[in-house]
Design an enzyme around this catalytic site. Structure first.
Site, short mmCIF file in Angstrom:
data_model
loop_
_atom_site.label_atom_id
_atom_site.label_comp_id
_atom_site.label_asym_id
_atom_site.label_seq_id
_atom_site.Cartn_x
_atom_site.Cartn_y
_atom_site.Cartn_z
N LYS A 133 -2.52 -10.71 -8.84
CA LYS A 133 -3.85 -11.26 -8.54
C LYS A 133 -4.97 -10.37 -9.06
CE LYS A 133 -4.49 -8.97 -4.16
NZ LYS A 133 -5.24 -8.89 -2.96
N LYS B 201 0.84 -1.21 0.00
CA LYS B 201 0.00 0.00 0.00
C LYS B 201 0.87 1.26 0.00
CE LYS B 201 -4.15 -1.72 0.02
NZ LYS B 201 -4.53 -2.69 1.02
N LYS C 56 -9.88 -5.38 -7.02
CA LYS C 56 -10.73 -4.27 -7.45
C LYS C 56 -9.92 -3.01 -7.66
CE LYS C 56 -12.56 -5.33 -2.98
NZ LYS C 56 -13.62 -5.96 -2.30
#
Ligand code: TYM
Length: 331
Positions: free
Chosen positions: A194, A111, A197
């Site tokens: 992967k 992140k 969203k």
């Protein structure tokens, strides 16, 4: 009966990664365990949604949980923010979670790399909130995809640390769970990591995507110019398409395309067409229910209220005991 907890962040619609990594297990587990499945709207606050978006996304996840087959009569379905005891346990656990271990979490590092301008304290303590989600119901099994494995390890660390600190075997150890033994990682369509969203347009196939959108996204998936020798190892982007086939297509279909690849006769267009049709078939039963459920406001209200009552019953019991263990006493 063992207790199960799992949740999905309300940051958008559910995709095939969520379905095959987690929800498919939720649906099966509800018949065998004491299940709590929630919509992680507190977790979604790390990305600063607007009030309108926050609510729409919570609703979407609730609708899609139900459309995917989670039965509110069997499992407790609830919205995380409806259970304030979770936030209270998060606060207590935060007192014994250390900067070094939080900074070392892979998802935190990812992140920070992706959004260096938004490294907030909520992101850092994300695994503590997740531990609170699980420990609040004293769960032992947590159906999740492979990407959550490290968070489960941290949940065990925080629970065990609490037990040691107060010299009481209070929280049991939660473990990641999948019926097929191995945790799952569903790849995306961009040829890289992967399905997710937040991985960019076209990477994810959503359960609500209409057939024509699924076809378009799959046809645009990244491929190479084809094998240059027989029985060649597949590059990541091609292996990803085969891995996606493994979850939606029949074994002989996969064997057929595998054989074409190995003999250098493969046409990626054909493989993609087949993959798209199999994805459309796999998601049809869910997609068909989404609209009806989304338009049934009284039902959604009833499910959320009933779920909150049941989840709070369990959470209040834990918080009462935790407060006693910590030493809070009323005068
Ligand atoms: P989230 O919202 O990113 O994903 C929800 C679930 O879907 C799984 N998943 C995948 N599995 C396989 N392949 C993929 N490509 C894929 N993408 C997503 C995730 O592993 C997850 O099981 N932190 C969690 C939500 C959460 C939670 C919890 C989960 C909050 N509290 C407590 C379990 C217990 C998350 O962000 O998942």
């Amino acid at each position: 009966m063992e207790t199960v907890v799992s949740g999905i962040r309300s940051t958008g619609n559910l995709h095939l990664g969520n379905y095959y990594g987690a929800i498919q297990n939720f649906v099966k587990m509800q018949y065998e365990y004491n299940c709590y499945f929630f919509i992680a709207d507190l977790h979604s606050l790390t990305t600063h949604p607007t009030p309108d978006n926050l609510h729409i996304n919570v609703k979407n996840v609730l609708v899609e949980y139900l459309a995917a087959g989670i039965d509110p009569e069997r499992a407790t379905i609830y919205v995380q923010s409806d259970v304030p005891e979770i936030a209270e346990l998060y606060l207590y656990l935060n007192m014994n979670a250390y900067l070094g271990e939080l900074e070392r979490s892979t998802s935190f590092k990812d992140k920070v790399r992706a959004h260096p301008d938004n490294v907030n304290a909520g992101l850092l303590t994300y695994p503590v909130l997740m531990a609170a989600d699980i420990l609040i119901h004293k769960a032992t099994k947590v159906p999740v995809g492979k990407d959550q494995e490290q968070h489960l390890e941290m949940a065990r660390t925080f629970g065990n640390r609490f037990n040691r600190l107060y010299n009481k075997e209070y929280f049991p150890e939660p473990y990641a769970f999948n019926f097929s033994q191995n945790l799952v990682k569903i790849p995306g369509l961009d040829g890289k990591g992967k399905m997710g969203k937040s991985e960019g347009e076209g990477n994810a196939i959503f359960l609500s995507d209409p057939p024509e959108v699924i076809r378009k996204k799959v046809m645009r998936a990244v491929t190479d110019s084809g094998p240059t020798a027989e029985n060649q190892a597949k590059p990541d982007e091609i292996q990803n398409l085969f891995d996606l086939m493994k979850v939606v297509s029949a074994p002989d279909t996969i064997a057929h395309f595998d054989n074409l690849y190995n003999t250098m006769q493969i046409r990626y267009g054909d493989l993609k067409k087949q993959l798209a049709e199999d994805m459309i078939i796999a998601t049809a039963p869910i997609r068909e229910k989404i609209n009806d459920i989304a338009n049934d406001a009284p039902y959604l209200r009833q499910v959320a209220r009933y779920g909150a009552i049941k989840a709070r019953e369990s959470a209040q019991k834990t918080i009462k005991e935790v407060r006693e263990i910590i030493g809070f006493k009323s005068f």
